[in-house]
Design a protein around this motif. Sequence first.
Motif, mmCIF file in Angstrom:
data_model
loop_
_atom_site.group_PDB
_atom_site.id
_atom_site.type_symbol
_atom_site.label_atom_id
_atom_site.label_comp_id
_atom_site.label_asym_id
_atom_site.label_seq_id
_atom_site.Cartn_x
_atom_site.Cartn_y
_atom_site.Cartn_z
ATOM 1 N N PHE A 152 22.576 26.107 50.065
ATOM 2 C CA PHE A 152 23.461 26.467 49.025
ATOM 3 C C PHE A 152 22.992 27.385 48.069
ATOM 4 C CE2 PHE A 152 25.426 25.820 44.834
ATOM 5 C CZ PHE A 152 26.831 26.156 44.903
ATOM 6 N N THR A 153 21.854 27.557 47.684
ATOM 7 C CA THR A 153 21.342 28.655 46.671
ATOM 8 C C THR A 153 21.072 29.914 47.407
ATOM 9 O OG1 THR A 153 18.983 27.547 47.032
ATOM 10 C CG2 THR A 153 20.297 26.877 45.115
ATOM 11 N N ALA A 154 20.551 29.845 48.779
ATOM 12 C CA ALA A 154 20.404 30.955 49.429
ATOM 13 C C ALA A 154 21.784 31.602 49.703
ATOM 14 C CB ALA A 154 19.682 30.755 50.783
ATOM 15 N N ALA A 155 22.732 31.035 49.830
ATOM 16 C CA ALA A 155 24.166 31.650 50.010
ATOM 17 C C ALA A 155 24.761 32.218 48.893
ATOM 18 C CB ALA A 155 24.948 30.415 50.682
ATOM 19 N N THR A 156 24.242 31.928 47.845
ATOM 20 C CA THR A 156 24.929 32.048 46.586
ATOM 21 C C THR A 156 24.128 33.230 45.780
ATOM 22 O OG1 THR A 156 24.308 30.070 45.374
ATOM 23 C CG2 THR A 156 26.590 30.302 46.349
ATOM 24 N N TYR A 157 22.848 32.870 45.808
ATOM 25 C CA TYR A 157 21.726 33.726 44.838
ATOM 26 C C TYR A 157 22.178 35.325 45.425
ATOM 27 C CZ TYR A 157 17.569 35.813 43.414
ATOM 28 O OH TYR A 157 16.615 36.949 42.523
ATOM 29 N N LEU A 158 22.392 36.266 44.471
ATOM 30 C CA LEU A 158 22.476 37.672 45.073
ATOM 31 C C LEU A 158 23.726 37.817 46.221
ATOM 32 C CD1 LEU A 158 18.850 39.084 44.902
ATOM 33 C CD2 LEU A 158 20.595 39.051 43.193
ATOM 34 N N ARG A 159 24.376 36.696 46.115
ATOM 35 C CA ARG A 159 25.573 36.949 47.020
ATOM 36 C C ARG A 159 25.144 36.506 48.581
ATOM 37 N NH1 ARG A 159 27.727 41.079 43.633
ATOM 38 N NH2 ARG A 159 29.492 40.150 42.349
ATOM 39 N N GLY A 160 23.809 36.106 48.648
ATOM 40 C CA GLY A 160 23.307 35.761 49.840
ATOM 41 C C GLY A 160 22.011 36.400 50.329
ATOM 42 N N VAL A 161 21.082 35.658 50.648
ATOM 43 C CA VAL A 161 19.759 36.203 50.846
ATOM 44 C C VAL A 161 19.309 35.360 52.198
ATOM 45 C CG1 VAL A 161 18.987 36.635 48.595
ATOM 46 C CG2 VAL A 161 18.367 34.238 49.501
#
Length: 360
Positions: free
Chosen positions: A114-123
Amino acid sequence: MGEVSVDLAQHRYTIHINAGGINRAGSLMNALPLGKKALIVTDENVGPLYAGTLADNLVAAGYQPEVLTVAAGEASKSMDTANIVFTQAIRMGLDRKSAIIALGGGVVGDLAGFTAATYLRGVPFIQVPTTLLAQVDSSVGGKTAVNHSLGKNLIGCFYQPSLVVIDPEVLNTLPERELKAGLAEVVKYGVIADRNFFAYLAANAEALLKRSPAILANVIETCCQLKAQVVAEDERETSLRMILNLGHTIGHAVEAAGGYSEYSHGEAVAIGMHAAAIVSRKLDMCAPEDMEGLKTLLGRLGLPLKAPGYQPEELMRYLARDKKVVSGEVSWILMTSIGQVKIIRGVPGEAVMAALAEIT
């Protein structure tokens, strides 16, 4: 080494299944277009066992990893904990090529995803699952979410990993209760898609409980193949992928009613599959021997069939908030036989209440 490809319309990644796989994570990551900074998210149970090994391997491969350890358990699937991960990522200066790596079970995978999907719009997101449940199910397919006090997995998105590294050897340190919980998801695959696989599980139930390396490796690869096929056909769960929710409708209600602490996810799914089989029988959708076959296998694997002391009326209230509810109707996954299920809407409330009464 087993490899399973997940081929989607706009994304492709590989699941690597290999004894000692944690020690190959860095070289596998080097085949991807990644930056050198990486954040490993793990929990208090898994971190002391494997975070150092993974971090050392990444350093040897040229990465600059940092480890963030969160509390173990479902309570960490929250917006509060996600904010802790965001803060760590910002402090590290992670950019859009930096990977967030989930090292743990389903809770860590959902949180990190969830955090990867939303941090900087996706990393980039990498899964290194350490529980059987995560290895056969939650690490594959791109579902990420955190919980809300009113329901499970209500806040999330679809976000596929760039790589999945499965090391069956880590299951040697998995507590017995968690091994059994993972076997509930394994059984699910036999019920929804492969009668022969279900028979294989029944023939090897004792070997699974004894953690036979060969049997476990075969089971993990088979489950990943089955899930990859379903996800490739329906990535966003608009139709076919919904069959993967067998047992999850009532299972999620059981988890929520118990405050996400009394039953683990796999245990709740086992109870939910039993309940779904009861509903299927009450609607005359499956033969009695199929329902009994499922109950027998779940019992042999040491999984619960009931949640004694729970109230059917309370479970019904949680069902009404299930994320699969559309226009006030729950989408049910019900058995027609071992190896085949149907998606049914508009199941009579009396059939559901009767099933809930039988499992409480």
